[in-house]
Structures are given as structure tokens and as C-alpha cells.
Design a protein around this motif. Structure first.
Motif, PDB file in Angstrom:
ATOM      1  N   ALA A  65      17.720  13.782  -4.659  1.00  0.00           N
ATOM      2  CA  ALA A  65      16.308  13.453  -4.465  1.00  0.00           C
ATOM      3  C   ALA A  65      15.673  12.976  -5.774  1.00  0.00           C
ATOM      4  O   ALA A  65      14.964  11.971  -5.801  1.00  0.00           O
ATOM      5  CB  ALA A  65      15.565  14.671  -3.927  1.00  0.00           C
ATOM      6  N   PHE A  66      15.969  13.679  -6.867  1.00  0.00           N
ATOM      7  CA  PHE A  66      15.373  13.288  -8.157  1.00  0.00           C
ATOM      8  C   PHE A  66      15.939  11.966  -8.658  1.00  0.00           C
ATOM      9  O   PHE A  66      15.221  11.175  -9.284  1.00  0.00           O
ATOM     10  CB  PHE A  66      15.547  14.389  -9.202  1.00  0.00           C
ATOM     11  N   ALA A  67      17.223  11.728  -8.395  1.00  0.00           N
ATOM     12  CA  ALA A  67      17.812  10.441  -8.811  1.00  0.00           C
ATOM     13  C   ALA A  67      17.099   9.306  -8.096  1.00  0.00           C
ATOM     14  O   ALA A  67      16.726   8.298  -8.716  1.00  0.00           O
ATOM     15  CB  ALA A  67      19.307  10.429  -8.498  1.00  0.00           C
ATOM     16  N   ASN A  68      16.894   9.459  -6.789  1.00  0.00           N
ATOM     17  CA  ASN A  68      16.245   8.382  -6.037  1.00  0.00           C
ATOM     18  C   ASN A  68      14.769   8.233  -6.399  1.00  0.00           C
ATOM     19  O   ASN A  68      14.251   7.120  -6.411  1.00  0.00           O
ATOM     20  CB  ASN A  68      16.412   8.607  -4.532  1.00  0.00           C
ATOM     21  N   LEU A  69      14.129   9.374  -6.723  1.00  0.00           N
ATOM     22  CA  LEU A  69      12.730   9.298  -7.173  1.00  0.00           C
ATOM     23  C   LEU A  69      12.640   8.497  -8.466  1.00  0.00           C
ATOM     24  O   LEU A  69      11.804   7.597  -8.599  1.00  0.00           O
ATOM     25  CB  LEU A  69      12.190  10.707  -7.436  1.00  0.00           C
ATOM     26  N   THR A  70      13.525   8.835  -9.417  1.00  0.00           N
ATOM     27  CA  THR A  70      13.511   8.144 -10.709  1.00  0.00           C
ATOM     28  C   THR A  70      13.840   6.668 -10.512  1.00  0.00           C
ATOM     29  O   THR A  70      13.164   5.801 -11.075  1.00  0.00           O
ATOM     30  CB  THR A  70      14.543   8.802 -11.659  1.00  0.00           C
ATOM     31  N   LEU A  71      14.875   6.405  -9.717  1.00  0.00           N
ATOM     32  CA  LEU A  71      15.236   5.000  -9.444  1.00  0.00           C
ATOM     33  C   LEU A  71      14.075   4.271  -8.793  1.00  0.00           C
ATOM     34  O   LEU A  71      13.788   3.121  -9.115  1.00  0.00           O
ATOM     35  CB  LEU A  71      16.454   4.955  -8.505  1.00  0.00           C
ATOM     36  N   GLY A  72      13.424   4.968  -7.863  1.00  0.00           N
ATOM     37  CA  GLY A  72      12.316   4.354  -7.142  1.00  0.00           C
ATOM     38  C   GLY A  72      11.147   4.030  -8.052  1.00  0.00           C
ATOM     39  O   GLY A  72      10.577   2.951  -7.989  1.00  0.00           O
ATOM     40  N   PHE A  73      10.802   4.960  -8.930  1.00  0.00           N
ATOM     41  CA  PHE A  73       9.638   4.748  -9.792  1.00  0.00           C
ATOM     42  C   PHE A  73       9.899   3.716 -10.882  1.00  0.00           C
ATOM     43  O   PHE A  73       8.995   3.012 -11.292  1.00  0.00           O
ATOM     44  CB  PHE A  73       9.187   6.065 -10.432  1.00  0.00           C
ATOM     45  N   PHE A  74      11.148   3.660 -11.371  1.00  0.00           N
ATOM     46  CA  PHE A  74      11.399   2.812 -12.542  1.00  0.00           C
ATOM     47  C   PHE A  74      12.151   1.522 -12.224  1.00  0.00           C
ATOM     48  O   PHE A  74      12.094   0.578 -12.998  1.00  0.00           O
ATOM     49  CB  PHE A  74      12.151   3.587 -13.622  1.00  0.00           C
ATOM     50  N   PHE A  75      12.891   1.472 -11.108  1.00  0.00           N
ATOM     51  CA  PHE A  75      13.711   0.288 -10.879  1.00  0.00           C
ATOM     52  C   PHE A  75      13.396  -0.402  -9.551  1.00  0.00           C
ATOM     53  O   PHE A  75      13.026  -1.570  -9.533  1.00  0.00           O
ATOM     54  CB  PHE A  75      15.211   0.641 -10.965  1.00  0.00           C
TER      55      PHE A  75
ATOM     56  N   ARG B 104       4.191  -3.780   5.560  1.00  0.00           N
ATOM     57  CA  ARG B 104       4.368  -2.360   5.246  1.00  0.00           C
ATOM     58  C   ARG B 104       4.937  -2.184   3.825  1.00  0.00           C
ATOM     59  O   ARG B 104       4.404  -1.429   3.014  1.00  0.00           O
ATOM     60  CB  ARG B 104       5.312  -1.750   6.279  1.00  0.00           C
ATOM     61  N   LEU B 105       6.000  -2.946   3.553  1.00  0.00           N
ATOM     62  CA  LEU B 105       6.650  -2.831   2.247  1.00  0.00           C
ATOM     63  C   LEU B 105       5.715  -3.241   1.123  1.00  0.00           C
ATOM     64  O   LEU B 105       5.607  -2.567   0.095  1.00  0.00           O
ATOM     65  CB  LEU B 105       7.873  -3.747   2.212  1.00  0.00           C
ATOM     66  N   THR B 106       5.019  -4.377   1.337  1.00  0.00           N
ATOM     67  CA  THR B 106       4.125  -4.887   0.291  1.00  0.00           C
ATOM     68  C   THR B 106       3.020  -3.882   0.002  1.00  0.00           C
ATOM     69  O   THR B 106       2.701  -3.610  -1.162  1.00  0.00           O
ATOM     70  CB  THR B 106       3.517  -6.237   0.728  1.00  0.00           C
ATOM     71  N   LEU B 107       2.457  -3.314   1.074  1.00  0.00           N
ATOM     72  CA  LEU B 107       1.395  -2.320   0.895  1.00  0.00           C
ATOM     73  C   LEU B 107       1.892  -1.132   0.079  1.00  0.00           C
ATOM     74  O   LEU B 107       1.248  -0.723  -0.889  1.00  0.00           O
ATOM     75  CB  LEU B 107       0.926  -1.811   2.260  1.00  0.00           C
ATOM     76  N   ILE B 108       3.041  -0.597   0.484  1.00  0.00           N
ATOM     77  CA  ILE B 108       3.562   0.600  -0.176  1.00  0.00           C
ATOM     78  C   ILE B 108       3.875   0.308  -1.649  1.00  0.00           C
ATOM     79  O   ILE B 108       3.481   1.048  -2.552  1.00  0.00           O
ATOM     80  CB  ILE B 108       4.813   1.137   0.566  1.00  0.00           C
ATOM     81  N   VAL B 109       4.558  -0.802  -1.866  1.00  0.00           N
ATOM     82  CA  VAL B 109       4.985  -1.125  -3.236  1.00  0.00           C
ATOM     83  C   VAL B 109       3.783  -1.394  -4.143  1.00  0.00           C
ATOM     84  O   VAL B 109       3.702  -0.872  -5.258  1.00  0.00           O
ATOM     85  CB  VAL B 109       5.956  -2.330  -3.214  1.00  0.00           C
ATOM     86  N   LEU B 110       2.827  -2.182  -3.645  1.00  0.00           N
ATOM     87  CA  LEU B 110       1.660  -2.482  -4.484  1.00  0.00           C
ATOM     88  C   LEU B 110       0.824  -1.228  -4.739  1.00  0.00           C
ATOM     89  O   LEU B 110       0.321  -1.028  -5.846  1.00  0.00           O
ATOM     90  CB  LEU B 110       0.799  -3.577  -3.846  1.00  0.00           C
ATOM     91  N   ALA B 111       0.689  -0.382  -3.709  1.00  0.00           N
ATOM     92  CA  ALA B 111      -0.102   0.848  -3.880  1.00  0.00           C
ATOM     93  C   ALA B 111       0.538   1.749  -4.938  1.00  0.00           C
ATOM     94  O   ALA B 111      -0.152   2.244  -5.849  1.00  0.00           O
ATOM     95  CB  ALA B 111      -0.219   1.588  -2.553  1.00  0.00           C
ATOM     96  N   ILE B 112       1.858   1.937  -4.831  1.00  0.00           N
ATOM     97  CA  ILE B 112       2.543   2.809  -5.800  1.00  0.00           C
ATOM     98  C   ILE B 112       2.513   2.176  -7.202  1.00  0.00           C
ATOM     99  O   ILE B 112       2.301   2.859  -8.199  1.00  0.00           O
ATOM    100  CB  ILE B 112       3.991   3.113  -5.336  1.00  0.00           C
ATOM    101  N   SER B 113       2.690   0.852  -7.252  1.00  0.00           N
ATOM    102  CA  SER B 113       2.658   0.167  -8.558  1.00  0.00           C
ATOM    103  C   SER B 113       1.303   0.336  -9.225  1.00  0.00           C
ATOM    104  O   SER B 113       1.220   0.597 -10.427  1.00  0.00           O
ATOM    105  CB  SER B 113       2.929  -1.327  -8.399  1.00  0.00           C
ATOM    106  N   CYS B 114       0.234   0.162  -8.436  1.00  0.00           N
ATOM    107  CA  CYS B 114      -1.120   0.310  -8.986  1.00  0.00           C
ATOM    108  C   CYS B 114      -1.320   1.726  -9.521  1.00  0.00           C
ATOM    109  O   CYS B 114      -1.891   1.926 -10.590  1.00  0.00           O
ATOM    110  CB  CYS B 114      -2.166   0.044  -7.903  1.00  0.00           C
ATOM    111  N   TYR B 115      -0.828   2.696  -8.740  1.00  0.00           N
ATOM    112  CA  TYR B 115      -0.983   4.103  -9.139  1.00  0.00           C
ATOM    113  C   TYR B 115      -0.304   4.355 -10.486  1.00  0.00           C
ATOM    114  O   TYR B 115      -0.885   4.927 -11.399  1.00  0.00           O
ATOM    115  CB  TYR B 115      -0.401   5.002  -8.048  1.00  0.00           C
ATOM    116  N   PHE B 116       0.950   3.880 -10.591  1.00  0.00           N
ATOM    117  CA  PHE B 116       1.683   4.121 -11.836  1.00  0.00           C
ATOM    118  C   PHE B 116       1.181   3.269 -12.995  1.00  0.00           C
ATOM    119  O   PHE B 116       1.461   3.576 -14.152  1.00  0.00           O
ATOM    120  CB  PHE B 116       3.190   3.944 -11.627  1.00  0.00           C
ATOM    121  N   SER B 117       0.466   2.203 -12.682  1.00  0.00           N
ATOM    122  CA  SER B 117      -0.118   1.427 -13.780  1.00  0.00           C
ATOM    123  C   SER B 117      -1.346   2.147 -14.339  1.00  0.00           C
ATOM    124  O   SER B 117      -1.754   1.918 -15.466  1.00  0.00           O
ATOM    125  CB  SER B 117      -0.491   0.027 -13.299  1.00  0.00           C
TER     126      SER B 117
END
Lengths: 197, 251
Positions: A65-75, B104-117
Motif C-alpha cells: 500500500a505504501f509503495a503504491n501511495l508513494t508511486l502514486g504521489f510522485f510518479f 473521471r481520471l482528469t478530475l482525480i489527477v488534477l484535484a490531487i495535483s492541485c492539493y500537493f502543489s
């Protein structure tokens, strides 16, 4: 519930926390190693499999789960949606490791094949409903082929997984077996799941 | 002796509530609603100071996924032919399905990207701990992120050393596969040993304090100042989205 909590406390403690983090990082780094030497496999669950073997199923699930979270957030955000698949991999590996599949190389291969089928079953609905069957994993042409011969999206995603995952997981199990045989006993003895190796 | 001051960091929960609401909308709302949210999100990303990295990530990972999805689903679904591209016939049902997945994908990705930015991962971790999350899980996340970078550097060094010993990536797949173990064994060995040593240090510091109830309460690395107004507004937005979804089901 109390049993699950007590297992969680047993498997996720000060000794195992750094190992779980290592396993998560290993999943990501092995992907890079595979790209460096241009192998036609993913091998992105080696860390999960190793930690599930040397610590336990819950630790393995957390590692994935943590590997995929990290991959998801950064890659690539797509990895976040495949966390349920890593949970299946961690749980199954933790259970079969206790049966001794990592003590003999010829036992690791069939266990890896079964793991691959389970991973394909778990990933097919996610790939189909979240991504329309496309995951940019290099085997998308198989989805195209199965769609062309009249299969539904879920069937195509499952068959694509079935074509790729069992071999990938069998090789991953084999690599983990060889890694564990090459790590000195003095180190292995300090691991909680030493008896599984 | 003066106790050193703990650094303070502000966190507005509105950020994550908006992200959660958009992710919820990506699954629960109709396509036309999703497109409206997408337009608003597009404006928000344009205003973000990290818009370049957001769009680069989107173009690299999501756009190819969407385009391939349109081709595969557009061709192989049943329904009326909307347009033809050479011998390929694109059908309406497939295009609608691909559009739903794309939105769906665009919404999720842009929302998460904005959050982490807007929010650093360390701030999120400290916020989660302050809200009662298990700090062991937060520590695993932070440690794995740190380890990835260290292990990648080490792997690169091992790869260079193996190349000097004759690793040839132009050979056949079995010859190349032989080099995988000599790369992974030193990497795993050193990091397993290091992780076990780190575990000893954590035990010495009573990190698993749930096991030892008498251990001192851990001092946070950063003190998080939570914006109360943002918390309330965020909850209202999320509840409103859930309310709209329920209303839509029963109406």
C-alpha cells in the motif's frame, strides 16, 4: 477484531517499521533496475513479497500500500487505484510463506503462478472501470487484441492480467527466494519471520 | 535550560476537503457536472504557481492513457458509427464510455495535483498525527519516500560498477536477467541491515509507545495550526456534494 489488532501490533512495531519502509522503497527501485537492464517484466512487488515473507501478511499488505501511495504521489497517480491488488499480494504471500514456499525454489514458482492469477483477478475490475481497460503497462496491446476478438472490457483486462501477471509473480517469488538465500544468516536471524526462509 | 521552540506550520483542511469532494464527484456525478467542475479546476491549476509540473505530469501520464482509451473503447464498443478514421470506425457507446473514464481520471489527477502543489507531504503527515492518525504509519510513509531517493542513488552506483564488469544491455534477455541479482543483493543486504539498526534505535526511543503505555508522550516535530473556518467550510462542501448525489438518486 481484537485478534486483528493484536496481529497489527505484533507485525507493525519499532523493529518492523523501517523494514516495511525499505520494502516499499524496494518495490519502486526494482522497477528502475528492470528499466536499466531492459527486462520485459514489471517485478514491482518484490519488496511486498519479501516483507510479507520475513515479517508477515499485514506488514506485506502495508508495504504494498505504501509503495503504491508513494508511486502514486510522485510518479503516476494510476498506482493509487491498484492498492487493493497489493493488499492481495501481501496477504497471499504472508500466508504461503508460513507454509514454507520460500524454503525451496521449486515451491516458490507455483506459489508465484497462483499469486499472479489472484493479482489478475483483483486488478481486472480496477483496470476496466477506472481506466477503461488501459493502464499504459506495456501490455495494452493485449487488451486491444482481446477486445478485437469480442471479449468485454472486464474479460479483456482479466485476460491481459492473466497473460502477464503469473509469469511476473513467479519470477518475483524466485528472485525473493534467491535474495533471501544470499543474505547472510546473521542478518536473517534478526528478522521476525526468519523461520519462513 | 530553555526549551527549544517547536516550528509552527499552518494547515487549511479546506484543501483536502475540496480534493475529496472532487474525487467523490468524479465517481458520483454526471458527465456534464464533471465537465463543469473540470473547467473550474482548470482555472485553479492555471493560477497555481506549480502549473508547469502539474501539466507536465498530466501530459506525460494521463493524456496517453485517455487517448489510448478513446481508441480501444471507441472502436470495440457496439453502437452507431460516429466517425471513421481510415478503416477504423468509432462508435458512440465506446466514445461515451471513454469520455466518462477520461473526465473521471482528469478530475482525480488534477484535484490531487492541485492539493500537493499547495501542501507539503510533511505538513500532511504532521496534520494526520495531530488528528489522531497512527504515527507509525506516517513514519513508514516518510521513511519510504526518503529511502527511495537513497536507494535509487545506490542502485545507480551498483549499475555503473556492474557495467564496468561487463553488463551489456544489448545482449539477449536471459543474459541481461543474470545481472539483476548482482544488483539487488548488495542493495537489499545493506538496506535490510540498516533498517534493523534503525529498528533498534526506534525501540530504544520507545517508538511503539502503545506497547509501553508508560512511555513519554512524543513531541511533535512541527506544531500544526489548523484553520477552523476552513475545516467547517470543507465539511459543508463535502456534505453538500453527498447531499446532491443522494437527491439525484431519489429524484
Amino acid at each position: 477484531m481484537a485478534e486483528a489488532l493484536s496481529r497489527f501490533e505484533r507485525e507493525v512495531n519499532a523493529t518492523t517499521i523501517p523494514l516495511i519502509a525499505f520494502g516499499a522503497a524496494l518495490n519502486i527501485v526494482v522497477g528502475q533496475a528492470v528499466q536499466l537492464i531492459k527486462l520485459p517484466l514489471y517485478l514491482d512487488s518484490i519488496g511486498t513479497i519479501m516483507i510479507a515473507c520475513v515479517v508477515g501478511p499485514l506488514a506485506g499488505m502495508l508495504t504494498g500500500a505504501f509503495a503504491n501511495l508513494t508511486l502514486g504521489f510522485f510518479f503516476n497517480y494510476a498506482f493509487i487505484f491498484f492498492i487493493p491488488v497489493t493488499l492481495v499480494i501481501g496477504a497471499f504471500t504472508g500466508i504461503v510463506a508460513k507454509l514454507g514456499v520460500f524454503r525451496r525454489w521449486y515451491a516458490a514458482i507455483p506459489a508465484g503462478l497462483v499469486q499472479g492469477v489472484l493479482a489478475a483477478v483483483a486488478s481486472a475490475p480496477i483496470a476496466a472501470f477506472m481506466f477503461g481497460g488501459v493502464t499504459m503497462g506495456g501490455t495494452d496491446f493485449l487488451v486491444l487484441y482481446f477486445r478485437a476478438i469480442g471479449k468485454s472490457i472486464v474479460q479483456s483486462a482479466f485476460l491481459q492480467g492473466l497473460a502477464a501477471d503469473p509469469v511476473d509473480k513467479a519470477v518475483s517469488y524466485l528472485i525473493v527466494y534467491f535474495l533471501l538465500t544470499r543474505i547472510p544468516r546473521s542478518i536473517l536471524l534478526r528478522l521476525p519471520g526468519y523461520a519462513n526462509t | 535550560m530553555r526549551t527549544p521552540e517547536i516550528p509552527r506550520r499552518a494547515y487549511n483542511p479546506l484543501d483536502h476537503y475540496i480534493t475529496l469532494t472532487i474525487v467523490f464527484a468524479a465517481f458520483a456525478f454526471r458527465l456534464e457536472w464533471q465537465i463543469a467542475i473540470l473547467a473550474a479546476l482548470f482555472v485553479a491549476t492555471l493560477l497555481s504557481h506549480r502549473r508547469k509540473s502539474i501539466y507536465r505530469g498530466f501530459l506525460k501520464f494521463v493524456l496517453p492513457l485517455i487517448l489510448i482509451g478513446f481508441v480501444i473503447n471507441g472502436i470495440f464498443f457496439t453502437g452507431n458509427v460516429v466517425f471513421m478514421l481510415g478503416p477504423l470506425k468509432f462508435r458512440d457507446q465506446g466514445l461515451v464510455f471513454a469520455s466518462t473514464v477520461a473526465a473521471r481520471l482528469t478530475l482525480i489527477v488534477l484535484a490531487i495535483s492541485c492539493y500537493f502543489s499547495r501542501v507539503k507531504s510533511e505538513t500532511i503527515s504532521e496534520y494526520l498525527v495531530a488528528r489522531g492518525a497512527d504515527r507509525r504509519l506516517v513514519y513508514i510513509y516518510l521513511l519510504s519516500v526518503a529511502m527511495v531517493h537513497l536507494m535509487r542513488d545506490k542502485l545507480q552506483k551498483i549499475y555503473t560498477a556492474q557495467s564496468a564488469r561487463g553488463l551489456d544491455t544489448t545482449k539477449n534477455v536471459f543474459s541481461r536477467a543474470r545481472y539483476l541479482l548482482p544488483m539487488l543483493v548488495p542493495l537489499s543486504y545493506s538496506y535490510i541491515a540498516e533498517s534493523l539498526d534503525r529498528g533498534i534505535a526506534l525501540r530504544a526511543a520507545n517508538f511503539s509507545d502503545r506497547k509501553y503505555p508508560g512511555s513519554p508522550v512524543p513531541v511533535p516535530l512541527v506544531e500544526i495550526e489548523v484553520d477552523r473556518g476552513g475545516l467547517v467550510a470543507g465539511r459543508i462542501i463535502l456534505l453538500a456534494a453527498i447531499g446532491i448525489w443522494i437527491w439525484r438518486i431519489f429524484s
